[in-house]
Design a protein around this motif. Structure first.
Motif, PDB file in Angstrom:
ATOM      1  N   MET A   1      -0.071   5.207 -12.692  1.00  0.00           N
ATOM      2  CA  MET A   1       0.635   4.103 -12.028  1.00  0.00           C
ATOM      3  C   MET A   1       2.123   4.068 -12.372  1.00  0.00           C
TER       4      MET A   1
ATOM      5  N   GLU B   1      -4.846   6.909  -1.894  1.00  0.00           N
ATOM      6  CA  GLU B   1      -4.401   5.625  -1.349  1.00  0.00           C
ATOM      7  C   GLU B   1      -4.382   4.578  -2.452  1.00  0.00           C
ATOM      8  N   TYR B   2      -3.345   3.754  -2.439  1.00  0.00           N
ATOM      9  CA  TYR B   2      -3.228   2.617  -3.346  1.00  0.00           C
ATOM     10  C   TYR B   2      -3.084   1.359  -2.501  1.00  0.00           C
ATOM     11  N   ASN B   3      -3.863   0.331  -2.797  1.00  0.00           N
ATOM     12  CA  ASN B   3      -3.763  -0.953  -2.109  1.00  0.00           C
ATOM     13  C   ASN B   3      -3.713  -2.060  -3.156  1.00  0.00           C
TER      14      ASN B   3
ATOM     15  N   SER C   1      -9.252   8.088  -3.873  1.00  0.00           N
ATOM     16  CA  SER C   1      -8.781   9.470  -3.797  1.00  0.00           C
ATOM     17  C   SER C   1      -9.901  10.368  -3.304  1.00  0.00           C
TER      18      SER C   1
ATOM     19  N   ASN D   1       0.824  -1.204   0.000  1.00  0.00           N
ATOM     20  CA  ASN D   1       0.000   0.000   0.000  1.00  0.00           C
ATOM     21  C   ASN D   1       0.859   1.255   0.000  1.00  0.00           C
TER      22      ASN D   1
ATOM     23  N   PHE E   1      -6.495  -4.814  -6.913  1.00  0.00           N
ATOM     24  CA  PHE E   1      -5.989  -3.458  -6.714  1.00  0.00           C
ATOM     25  C   PHE E   1      -7.151  -2.519  -6.413  1.00  0.00           C
ATOM     26  N   HIS E   2      -6.930  -1.582  -5.489  1.00  0.00           N
ATOM     27  CA  HIS E   2      -7.924  -0.558  -5.169  1.00  0.00           C
ATOM     28  C   HIS E   2      -7.216   0.784  -5.025  1.00  0.00           C
ATOM     29  N   SER E   3      -7.746   1.780  -5.685  1.00  0.00           N
ATOM     30  CA  SER E   3      -7.238   3.143  -5.564  1.00  0.00           C
ATOM     31  C   SER E   3      -8.375   4.016  -5.048  1.00  0.00           C
TER      32      SER E   3
ATOM     33  N   ILE F   1       4.859   1.138  -4.231  1.00  0.00           N
ATOM     34  CA  ILE F   1       3.858   0.644  -3.272  1.00  0.00           C
ATOM     35  C   ILE F   1       4.596  -0.276  -2.309  1.00  0.00           C
TER      36      ILE F   1
END
Length: 142
Positions: free
Chosen positions: A134, A40-42, A57, A28, A53-55, A139
């Motif tokens: 990306m 946030e990036y997970n 904002s 993350n 993947f989940h972004s 990450i």
């Protein structure tokens, strides 16, 4: 002779499995400017070769102020380079819209032979992606 070949084969498979298990897990990154702007990036790399993947904002004054983007697919590793792919039929729907095809990332960790006190956080560094935001994102592994 057969036993020696079998033993070498088993050792090489264990080594490959250990490398893959080192890569799997949750990664993350959170970028924020107080409570005004949050990105946030997970990313989760599963042991079966799939990823999710989940972004998220939240940008003050943004239109819309909050967004969520999702992606999923398969990953593979060769020489510390992770290649991502998404199948148009299986991995895309109303929720999962990010196309990770042609995305690659480098797995970066401290070399086990490095005995210095230098701290290097384990991370994925995206090198290429058709998702423009990306490219060049780091990450970090939890």
């Amino acid at each position: 002779m057969k036993q020696l070949i079998i033993a070498l084969f088993l050792i090489s498979n264990i080594t490959l499995f250990a490398q893959a298990s080192q890569l799997t897990g949750n990664y993350n990154r959170k970028l924020s400017e107080g409570e005004r702007h949050i990105i946030e990036y997970n990313l989760t790399l599963n042991p079966d070769g799939t990823f999710v993947f989940h972004s998220y904002s939240k940008l003050q004054g943004g239109t819309p102020p909050e967004t969520n983007h999702y992606g999923k697919g398969k990953w593979s590793e060769k020489d510390n380079l992770i290649t991502f792919s998404s199948d148009k039929k299986e991995d895309f729907n109303e929720k999962y819209t990010l196309d990770f095809n042609k995305s690659t990332a480098r797995f970066v960790t401290k070399n086990p032979r490095d005995k210095s006190d230098k701290v290097i956080k384990t991370k994925l560094q995206f090198l290429e992606s058709e998702i423009f935001w990306m490219r060049r994102i780091d990450i970090f592994k939890e």
